[in-house]
Structures are given as structure tokens and as C-alpha cells.
Design a protein around this motif. Structure first.
Motif, PDB file in Angstrom:
ATOM      1  N   THR A 263     -32.317 -32.401  11.875  1.00  0.00           N
ATOM      2  CA  THR A 263     -31.878 -31.843  10.590  1.00  0.00           C
ATOM      3  C   THR A 263     -30.792 -30.799  10.786  1.00  0.00           C
ATOM      4  O   THR A 263     -29.910 -30.660   9.949  1.00  0.00           O
ATOM      5  N   ASN A 264     -30.819 -30.053  11.876  1.00  0.00           N
ATOM      6  CA  ASN A 264     -29.742 -29.140  12.261  1.00  0.00           C
ATOM      7  C   ASN A 264     -29.946 -28.737  13.717  1.00  0.00           C
ATOM      8  O   ASN A 264     -30.909 -29.137  14.349  1.00  0.00           O
ATOM      9  N   TYR A 265     -29.016 -27.934  14.251  1.00  0.00           N
ATOM     10  CA  TYR A 265     -29.060 -27.623  15.682  1.00  0.00           C
ATOM     11  C   TYR A 265     -30.310 -26.859  16.082  1.00  0.00           C
ATOM     12  O   TYR A 265     -30.682 -26.836  17.259  1.00  0.00           O
ATOM     13  N   ARG A 266     -31.019 -26.228  15.154  1.00  0.00           N
ATOM     14  CA  ARG A 266     -32.225 -25.455  15.508  1.00  0.00           C
ATOM     15  C   ARG A 266     -33.352 -26.347  16.020  1.00  0.00           C
ATOM     16  O   ARG A 266     -34.263 -25.875  16.686  1.00  0.00           O
ATOM     17  N   ASP A 267     -33.279 -27.654  15.722  1.00  0.00           N
ATOM     18  CA  ASP A 267     -34.303 -28.561  16.240  1.00  0.00           C
ATOM     19  C   ASP A 267     -34.292 -28.611  17.761  1.00  0.00           C
ATOM     20  O   ASP A 267     -35.308 -28.911  18.390  1.00  0.00           O
ATOM     21  N   TRP A 268     -33.130 -28.345  18.360  1.00  0.00           N
ATOM     22  CA  TRP A 268     -33.049 -28.373  19.815  1.00  0.00           C
ATOM     23  C   TRP A 268     -33.871 -27.246  20.446  1.00  0.00           C
ATOM     24  O   TRP A 268     -34.311 -27.346  21.586  1.00  0.00           O
ATOM     25  N   LYS A 269     -34.078 -26.161  19.725  1.00  0.00           N
ATOM     26  CA  LYS A 269     -34.779 -25.012  20.297  1.00  0.00           C
ATOM     27  C   LYS A 269     -36.253 -25.297  20.537  1.00  0.00           C
ATOM     28  O   LYS A 269     -36.934 -24.526  21.210  1.00  0.00           O
ATOM     29  N   ASP A 270     -36.755 -26.397  19.994  1.00  0.00           N
ATOM     30  CA  ASP A 270     -38.157 -26.774  20.210  1.00  0.00           C
ATOM     31  C   ASP A 270     -38.317 -27.726  21.387  1.00  0.00           C
ATOM     32  O   ASP A 270     -39.415 -28.197  21.649  1.00  0.00           O
ATOM     33  N   THR A 271     -37.223 -28.026  22.097  1.00  0.00           N
ATOM     34  CA  THR A 271     -37.275 -28.991  23.193  1.00  0.00           C
ATOM     35  C   THR A 271     -37.351 -28.295  24.546  1.00  0.00           C
ATOM     36  O   THR A 271     -36.913 -27.150  24.712  1.00  0.00           O
ATOM     37  N   ASN A 272     -37.894 -29.007  25.511  1.00  0.00           N
ATOM     38  CA  ASN A 272     -37.971 -28.480  26.879  1.00  0.00           C
ATOM     39  C   ASN A 272     -36.589 -28.352  27.502  1.00  0.00           C
ATOM     40  O   ASN A 272     -36.335 -27.433  28.292  1.00  0.00           O
ATOM     41  N   TYR A 273     -35.696 -29.262  27.137  1.00  0.00           N
ATOM     42  CA  TYR A 273     -34.348 -29.221  27.711  1.00  0.00           C
ATOM     43  C   TYR A 273     -33.640 -27.924  27.310  1.00  0.00           C
ATOM     44  O   TYR A 273     -32.976 -27.300  28.134  1.00  0.00           O
ATOM     45  N   TYR A 274     -33.782 -27.524  26.043  1.00  0.00           N
ATOM     46  CA  TYR A 274     -33.123 -26.305  25.585  1.00  0.00           C
ATOM     47  C   TYR A 274     -33.668 -25.077  26.313  1.00  0.00           C
ATOM     48  O   TYR A 274     -32.907 -24.178  26.679  1.00  0.00           O
ATOM     49  N   SER A 275     -34.980 -25.035  26.511  1.00  0.00           N
ATOM     50  CA  SER A 275     -35.574 -23.872  27.178  1.00  0.00           C
ATOM     51  C   SER A 275     -35.086 -23.732  28.615  1.00  0.00           C
ATOM     52  O   SER A 275     -35.061 -22.622  29.171  1.00  0.00           O
ATOM     53  N   GLU A 276     -34.656 -24.849  29.227  1.00  0.00           N
ATOM     54  CA  GLU A 276     -34.179 -24.801  30.608  1.00  0.00           C
ATOM     55  C   GLU A 276     -32.658 -24.676  30.720  1.00  0.00           C
ATOM     56  O   GLU A 276     -32.147 -23.935  31.557  1.00  0.00           O
ATOM     57  N   LYS A 277     -31.924 -25.408  29.846  1.00  0.00           N
ATOM     58  CA  LYS A 277     -30.466 -25.471  30.011  1.00  0.00           C
ATOM     59  C   LYS A 277     -29.678 -25.125  28.760  1.00  0.00           C
ATOM     60  O   LYS A 277     -28.451 -24.978  28.825  1.00  0.00           O
ATOM     61  N   GLY A 278     -30.339 -25.043  27.617  1.00  0.00           N
ATOM     62  CA  GLY A 278     -29.613 -24.799  26.375  1.00  0.00           C
ATOM     63  C   GLY A 278     -29.242 -26.098  25.679  1.00  0.00           C
ATOM     64  O   GLY A 278     -29.852 -27.134  25.902  1.00  0.00           O
ATOM     65  N   PHE A 279     -28.195 -26.040  24.847  1.00  0.00           N
ATOM     66  CA  PHE A 279     -27.761 -27.228  24.112  1.00  0.00           C
ATOM     67  C   PHE A 279     -27.066 -28.223  25.051  1.00  0.00           C
ATOM     68  O   PHE A 279     -26.371 -27.811  25.982  1.00  0.00           O
ATOM     69  N   PRO A 280     -27.194 -29.525  24.796  1.00  0.00           N
ATOM     70  CA  PRO A 280     -26.446 -30.509  25.599  1.00  0.00           C
ATOM     71  C   PRO A 280     -24.975 -30.529  25.203  1.00  0.00           C
ATOM     72  O   PRO A 280     -24.599 -30.066  24.121  1.00  0.00           O
ATOM     73  N   GLU A 281     -24.142 -31.067  26.075  1.00  0.00           N
ATOM     74  CA  GLU A 281     -22.704 -31.091  25.805  1.00  0.00           C
ATOM     75  C   GLU A 281     -22.349 -31.939  24.586  1.00  0.00           C
ATOM     76  O   GLU A 281     -21.312 -31.722  23.958  1.00  0.00           O
ATOM     77  N   SER A 282     -23.191 -32.904  24.252  1.00  0.00           N
ATOM     78  CA  SER A 282     -22.903 -33.765  23.101  1.00  0.00           C
ATOM     79  C   SER A 282     -22.984 -33.012  21.780  1.00  0.00           C
ATOM     80  O   SER A 282     -22.547 -33.519  20.750  1.00  0.00           O
ATOM     81  N   CYS A 283     -23.556 -31.801  21.788  1.00  0.00           N
ATOM     82  CA  CYS A 283     -23.619 -30.974  20.580  1.00  0.00           C
ATOM     83  C   CYS A 283     -22.372 -30.122  20.400  1.00  0.00           C
ATOM     84  O   CYS A 283     -22.221 -29.442  19.379  1.00  0.00           O
ATOM     85  N   CYS A 284     -21.481 -30.102  21.388  1.00  0.00           N
ATOM     86  CA  CYS A 284     -20.317 -29.210  21.367  1.00  0.00           C
ATOM     87  C   CYS A 284     -19.360 -29.541  20.223  1.00  0.00           C
ATOM     88  O   CYS A 284     -19.156 -30.705  19.884  1.00  0.00           O
ATOM     89  N   LYS A 285     -18.781 -28.502  19.671  1.00  0.00           N
ATOM     90  CA  LYS A 285     -17.740 -28.689  18.672  1.00  0.00           C
ATOM     91  C   LYS A 285     -16.451 -29.162  19.326  1.00  0.00           C
ATOM     92  O   LYS A 285     -15.661 -29.889  18.732  1.00  0.00           O
ATOM     93  N   LEU A 286     -16.204 -28.725  20.556  1.00  0.00           N
ATOM     94  CA  LEU A 286     -15.011 -29.087  21.306  1.00  0.00           C
ATOM     95  C   LEU A 286     -15.409 -29.881  22.538  1.00  0.00           C
ATOM     96  O   LEU A 286     -16.534 -29.801  23.012  1.00  0.00           O
ATOM     97  N   GLU A 287     -14.456 -30.653  23.075  1.00  0.00           N
ATOM     98  CA  GLU A 287     -14.738 -31.443  24.264  1.00  0.00           C
ATOM     99  C   GLU A 287     -14.810 -30.554  25.505  1.00  0.00           C
ATOM    100  O   GLU A 287     -14.137 -29.531  25.601  1.00  0.00           O
ATOM    101  N   ASP A 288     -15.632 -30.971  26.438  1.00  0.00           N
ATOM    102  CA  ASP A 288     -15.763 -30.304  27.733  1.00  0.00           C
ATOM    103  C   ASP A 288     -16.139 -28.834  27.599  1.00  0.00           C
ATOM    104  O   ASP A 288     -15.617 -27.970  28.304  1.00  0.00           O
ATOM    105  N   CYS A 289     -17.022 -28.535  26.670  1.00  0.00           N
ATOM    106  CA  CYS A 289     -17.499 -27.160  26.548  1.00  0.00           C
ATOM    107  C   CYS A 289     -18.907 -27.064  27.132  1.00  0.00           C
ATOM    108  O   CYS A 289     -19.579 -28.062  27.336  1.00  0.00           O
ATOM    109  N   SER A 290     -19.332 -25.896  27.387  1.00  0.00           N
ATOM    110  CA  SER A 290     -20.680 -25.657  27.910  1.00  0.00           C
ATOM    111  C   SER A 290     -21.351 -24.625  27.017  1.00  0.00           C
ATOM    112  O   SER A 290     -21.322 -23.412  27.301  1.00  0.00           O
TER     113      SER A 290
END
Length: 245
Positions: free
Chosen positions: A157-184
Motif C-alpha cells: 500500500t506504501n513504502y511503510r510496508d517494507w518496515k515490517d519485513t526482515n530484509y528492511y531490518s537488516e539492509k533497509g529498502f531494496p534498490e527497486s524502491c529507489c526514485k532514481l537509478e543506482d541509488c542506495s
């Protein structure tokens, strides 16, 4: 036995019916080729997306391939029956077209009745894919990345859904969520897309429903034309005992 004069008057009518039915059958055969090609393409390129909808949805490409193959075979049979001017073969062709029409009608009704279940299934499976996201080439994770990159969205529903995932707790948002290419973006919410993927996907689907409904109605009417032509040609051949020389 029809009189020679009556047969001479009827022959142009039957020839006209045959010509129109041959054109119809050729177009019908082409639609089978298109369905077969779409099914193969879906199996090769879109299998990940079907898996997010439902486990059984992965069979959709096989359904398209099977339907396309049946239409190709039926179209070939219809062309042969028309060229031979065989009354019983034309009746059989009309019967097969009627069965396909009824199957499409039932499928459309089922899709309309269970549209809310399909929507809930998509959301539940997408949420499950987010929770199991690992960015290691898993097919569900790959599908999530492709959807987020293509639609410029993040999460269900929005980017806050990622905060409930194990991946976010370890690495943050994935690159596919970036507004710009090749961002971290890591955990910086300002660098990720705020629009939810589920909302965008459903918006696209709902906006195209009218087009899909129109195409489905057109295909159904097209098959009714074929049924009518095959039946009329069969009746004309039977009633006037038309024979090809």
C-alpha cells in the motif's frame, strides 16, 4: 431432389456463404495462433507475476496454449469442412464453436463473481512475497523487484510496508524502491517511491477492465457469427442437395 433451375439459383448463395465462412475461419485460426503465442510468451516472461497472484495462476499460460491449440485445430477443421461443403462436418463445426462460446461465457461469469477474491489473493500473495523478500534471485523476490521498478512504486500500500519485513531490518529498502537509478536508499524514506504497488496495480487493472470487457464481448459476438454462417451453409447444402463438381 431439387430442380436444376433451383439448384442454379442457389449455387451463388452457397458460394457466397462458403467465401464468407472461409474468411471467418481464417481469422478465427489467426486468433488461435495469437493465443498460442501469448501463452508461450507468458510462460517464458510472466510466470513470476502469475505466481504472485495465486499458485494456481501459474497454469494460466498453459490454459492459453491449450486454448490456442484447440482453436488452431478447430479452425483447420472448419476450413476443411467448408471447402468440402460437407453438411454434417459444418454442423459439427458449429457445435464446437457453440461449446467454446459457452466455456468463454462461464469463464467470464466466474471471473466477475470472484473478482474480489482475485483482488484479495493478489494482495495477500504480494504481502507474503514482501515478508520473504531476500534479494538473492528468488523468483518471488525477482517479481517484486520487477513490479516496483516498472511501476515506480514500493511496498503493497506504501513504502511503510517494507518496515515490517526482515530484509528492511537488516539492509533497509531494496534498490527497486529507489526514485532514481543506482541509488542506495538504505533506510532513508525520502529516496524511495511513496506510492504503493498494490494500489497502482489495481488502478491499472480497473482502468483496463472496460477494454477487456469490450474485447471479450466482441470475441463472443464474432463466434456467434461463425455459428450462424456454418449452420446456414449446412442447411443450404442439405435442403438443396448441393454437390461440388
Amino acid at each position: 431432389m431439387a430442380s436444376p433451375s433451383r439448384r442454379l439459383q442457389t449455387k451463388p448463395v452457397i458460394t457466397c456463404f462458403k467465401s464468407v465462412l472461409l474468411i471467418y475461419t481464417f481469422i478465427f485460426w489467426i486468433t488461435g495462433v495469437i493465443l498460442l503465442a501469448v501463452g508461450i510468451w507468458g510462460k517464458v516472461s510472466l510466470e513470476n507475476y502469475f505466481s504472485l497472484l495465486n499458485e494456481k495462476a501459474t497454469n494460466v499460460p498453459f490454459v492459453l496454449i491449450g486454448t490456442g491449440t484447440v482453436i488452431i485445430l478447430l479452425g483447420t477443421f472448419g476450413c476443411f469442412a467448408t471447402c468440402r461443403a460437407s453438411a454434417w462436418m459444418l454442423k459439427l463445426y458449429a457445435m464446437f464453436l457453440t461449446l467454446i462460446f459457452l466455456v468463454e461465457l462461464v469463464a467470464a461469469i466466474i471471473g466477475f463473481v470472484f473478482r474480489h477474491e482475485i483482488k484479495n489473493s493478489l494482495k495477500n500473495n504480494y504481502e507474503k512475497a514482501l515478508k520473504q523478500y531476500n534479494a538473492t534471485g528468488d523468483y518471488r523476490s525477482d517479481a517484486v523487484d520487477k513490479i516496483q521498478s516498472m511501476l515506480h512504486c514500493c511496498g503493497v500500500t506504501n513504502y511503510r510496508d517494507w518496515k515490517d519485513t526482515n530484509y528492511y531490518s537488516e539492509k533497509g529498502f531494496p534498490e527497486s524502491c529507489c526514485k532514481l537509478e543506482d541509488c542506495s536508499p538504505q533506510r532513508d524514506a525520502d529516496k524511495v517511491n511513496n506510492e504503493g504497488c498494490f494500489i497502482m496495480v489495481m488502478t491499472i487493472i480497473e482502468s483496463e477492465m472496460g477494454v477487456v470487457a469490450g474485447i471479450s464481448f466482441g470475441v463472443a459476438c464474432f463466434q456467434l457469427i461463425g455459428i450462424f454462417l456454418a449452420y446456414c451453409l449446412s442447411r443450404a447444402i442439405t435442403n438443396n442437395q448441393y454437390e461440388i463438381v
